[in-house]
Design a protein around this motif. Structure first.
Motif, PDB file in Angstrom:
ATOM      1  N   ILE A  68       0.833  -1.205   0.000  1.00  0.00           N
ATOM      2  CA  ILE A  68       0.000   0.000   0.000  1.00  0.00           C
ATOM      3  C   ILE A  68       0.870   1.259   0.000  1.00  0.00           C
ATOM      4  N   GLY A  69       2.082   1.172   0.596  1.00  0.00           N
ATOM      5  CA  GLY A  69       3.010   2.299   0.527  1.00  0.00           C
ATOM      6  C   GLY A  69       3.439   2.583  -0.906  1.00  0.00           C
ATOM      7  N   TRP A  70       3.751   1.502  -1.645  1.00  0.00           N
ATOM      8  CA  TRP A  70       4.128   1.658  -3.054  1.00  0.00           C
ATOM      9  C   TRP A  70       2.938   2.171  -3.874  1.00  0.00           C
ATOM     10  N   THR A  71       1.747   1.620  -3.619  1.00  0.00           N
ATOM     11  CA  THR A  71       0.547   2.038  -4.354  1.00  0.00           C
ATOM     12  C   THR A  71       0.246   3.517  -4.121  1.00  0.00           C
ATOM     13  N   ALA A  72       0.381   3.963  -2.859  1.00  0.00           N
ATOM     14  CA  ALA A  72       0.143   5.372  -2.545  1.00  0.00           C
ATOM     15  C   ALA A  72       1.175   6.266  -3.208  1.00  0.00           C
ATOM     16  N   GLN A  73       2.426   5.802  -3.245  1.00  0.00           N
ATOM     17  CA  GLN A  73       3.504   6.573  -3.881  1.00  0.00           C
ATOM     18  C   GLN A  73       3.249   6.707  -5.382  1.00  0.00           C
ATOM     19  N   ALA A  74       2.727   5.638  -5.997  1.00  0.00           N
ATOM     20  CA  ALA A  74       2.546   5.624  -7.445  1.00  0.00           C
ATOM     21  C   ALA A  74       1.233   6.252  -7.894  1.00  0.00           C
ATOM     22  N   PHE A  75       0.151   6.008  -7.145  1.00  0.00           N
ATOM     23  CA  PHE A  75      -1.174   6.420  -7.610  1.00  0.00           C
ATOM     24  C   PHE A  75      -1.913   7.360  -6.657  1.00  0.00           C
ATOM     25  N   GLY A  76      -1.315   7.638  -5.501  1.00  0.00           N
ATOM     26  CA  GLY A  76      -1.952   8.533  -4.540  1.00  0.00           C
ATOM     27  C   GLY A  76      -2.610   7.773  -3.405  1.00  0.00           C
ATOM     28  N   PRO A  77      -2.649   8.376  -2.215  1.00  0.00           N
ATOM     29  CA  PRO A  77      -3.179   7.681  -1.035  1.00  0.00           C
ATOM     30  C   PRO A  77      -4.673   7.390  -1.109  1.00  0.00           C
ATOM     31  N   ARG A  78      -5.448   8.256  -1.759  1.00  0.00           N
ATOM     32  CA  ARG A  78      -6.896   8.041  -1.810  1.00  0.00           C
ATOM     33  C   ARG A  78      -7.236   6.777  -2.614  1.00  0.00           C
ATOM     34  N   LEU A  79      -6.616   6.630  -3.779  1.00  0.00           N
ATOM     35  CA  LEU A  79      -6.884   5.449  -4.602  1.00  0.00           C
ATOM     36  C   LEU A  79      -6.403   4.183  -3.899  1.00  0.00           C
TER      37      LEU A  79
END
Length: 412
Positions: free
Chosen positions: A364-375
């Motif tokens: 989820i850290g990588w996902t937030a870094q790549a696509f934003g925390p909301r998504l």
């Protein structure tokens, strides 16, 4: 009152009061670590890495810990883990007090705490049955223990928010170190009549294999453990991103972050008190399904809340759903496992629960870094709903399972 009936047992009462203070200190430290790391680095990935280091030992060591605990005196093991935890908290307090802000050192000490917790949590859970004289009160004791843990989740971050804003991070860490004094005192006062353990005839590795076979052959236990594993991998780690929500999305400070943690804790306490008032373990499966649905939906709404007060409301519902899900599964395993396999079954629950969270924190850290925390949080909620639907489908696959699910959901 009926809800507090387990406190009539002296040993459980001592355990309850001691852990109440210690867990407040633990949540103060957890809140301070997350805030400190994000304040110093501004990195979602490093937030995930710290969570990874503190929990990954549970994935690797929990099954071994369960077998080890089944072979030795659980009370003595708990005393040892609490003393070592106090030393670890003291070391972390010292480096922060002297302003040695070294992220690799913080990660290393988080890893040490994770190793301790792999044994400590399994030991505490399996010892619970020894603190309660009558088995029918065990679900109440487990739920009260969860209530206490989640009250700490409200009070700890609330204290941390005030202390961080007024005195600084070091006081939170010192407070956690001192909080181990009452829990150790209460453990010394306990008088447990533990079953005399026979000298083990099998190797610990063979017992590990037996534990795995026992859990995997029981469809009910294995499906519950699989459900908590999926939730811990993809859904529960959403909490890793709350410093970003507080600081960047809602332009707040350490106090704002503590509100998010306390809101989740409030929801958790509400569900824990409901579970503590249950008279039997029969509705646990239904509760788990409903709670998982609430958990997934609340994350989707939380992800795109534009108003802080609304976000805190959905954060409260997320805590309610998450707590009810994990506690229902925990109680189900403890009440449906034979005594000889209890610690090993619990260790697989701990592995699936705490062991998957660190990997999920990185994801989820990588996902937030790549696509934003909301998504990232929205995707966590969607996966949670899909996992719940898959669990219901699995339980209704056979004619017998279909009938039991109809009865379970009151559709007959």
């Amino acid at each position: 009152m009926n809800i507090f009936r387990s406190l009539k047992y002296r040993n459980f009462k001592l355990f309850f009061y001691g852990q109440s203070i210690s867990l407040i200190g633990t949540w103060m430290q957890k809140t301070a670590v997350s805030w400190l790391v994000y304040r110093l680095t501004g990195s979602a990935m490093l937030l995930g890495l710290v969570a990874f280091a503190s929990l990954i030992p549970s994935l690797i060591l929990s099954p071994y810990a369960g077998s080890l605990i089944d072979r030795h005196n659980r009370y003595k093991i708990l005393m040892i883990t609490q003393v070592i935890s106090m030393l670890q908290a003291g070391a972390l307090a010292a480096i922060i007090f002297f302003k040695f802000y070294n992220i690799p050192c913080i990660i290393f000490l988080s890893l040490i705490q994770g190793i301790i917790n792999a044994f400590d949590v399994t030991c505490r859970q399996s010892l619970m049955v020894e603190m309660v004289d009558h088995k029918e009160d065990l679900p109440n004791a487990i739920a009260l223990n969860s209530t206490m843990a989640n009250m700490a989740r409200i009070v700890g971050p609330a204290f941390a928010g005030v202390i961080l804003s007024t005195f600084g991070e070091d006081f939170c860490f010192i407070g956690n170190f001192l909080s181990y004094i009452p829990v150790l005192a209460c453990l010394f006062l306990m008088k447990l009549n533990l079953t005399v353990l026979e000298k083990p005839q099998k190797s610990i590795w063979l017992e590990l294999e037996e534990g795995f076979k026992y859990v995997s052959r029981d469809r009910e236990l294995s499906s519950m453990i699989l459900m908590i594993g999926i939730s811990s991998l993809f859904v529960i780690p959403f909490n890793t991103l709350m410093p970003i929500f507080a600081k960047d999305l809602f332009h707040g400070n350490a106090g704002t972050f503590s509100w998010f943690e306390s809101a989740a804790g409030l929801g958790s306490v509400i569900s824990a008190m409901y579970l503590a008032n249950l008279r039997s373990a029969k509705p646990l499966l239904r509760i788990m399904i409903i709670a998982s649905t609430i958990f997934g939906l609340s994350l989707i709404f939380l992800a795109y809340s534009g108003i802080l007060s609304l976000a805190l409301v959905f954060m409260t519902f997320s805590g309610l759903g998450m707590m009810a899900q994990t506690s229902a599964i925990n109680t189900y395993i403890q009440t449906h496992t034979i005594p000889a396999m209890r610690a090993r079954a619990i260790s697989y629950y701990i592995m699936a629960y705490q062991g998957m969270i660190p990997i999920g924190s990185l994801i989820i850290g990588w996902t937030a870094q790549a696509f934003g925390p909301r998504l990232a949080v929205c995707l966590a909620g969607i996966i949670g709903l899909c996992a719940t639907a898959a669990f219901v489908a699995y339980k209704t696959k056979s004619p017998r399972g279909h009938l039991s699910m109809l009865k379970l959901l009151h559709l007959r």
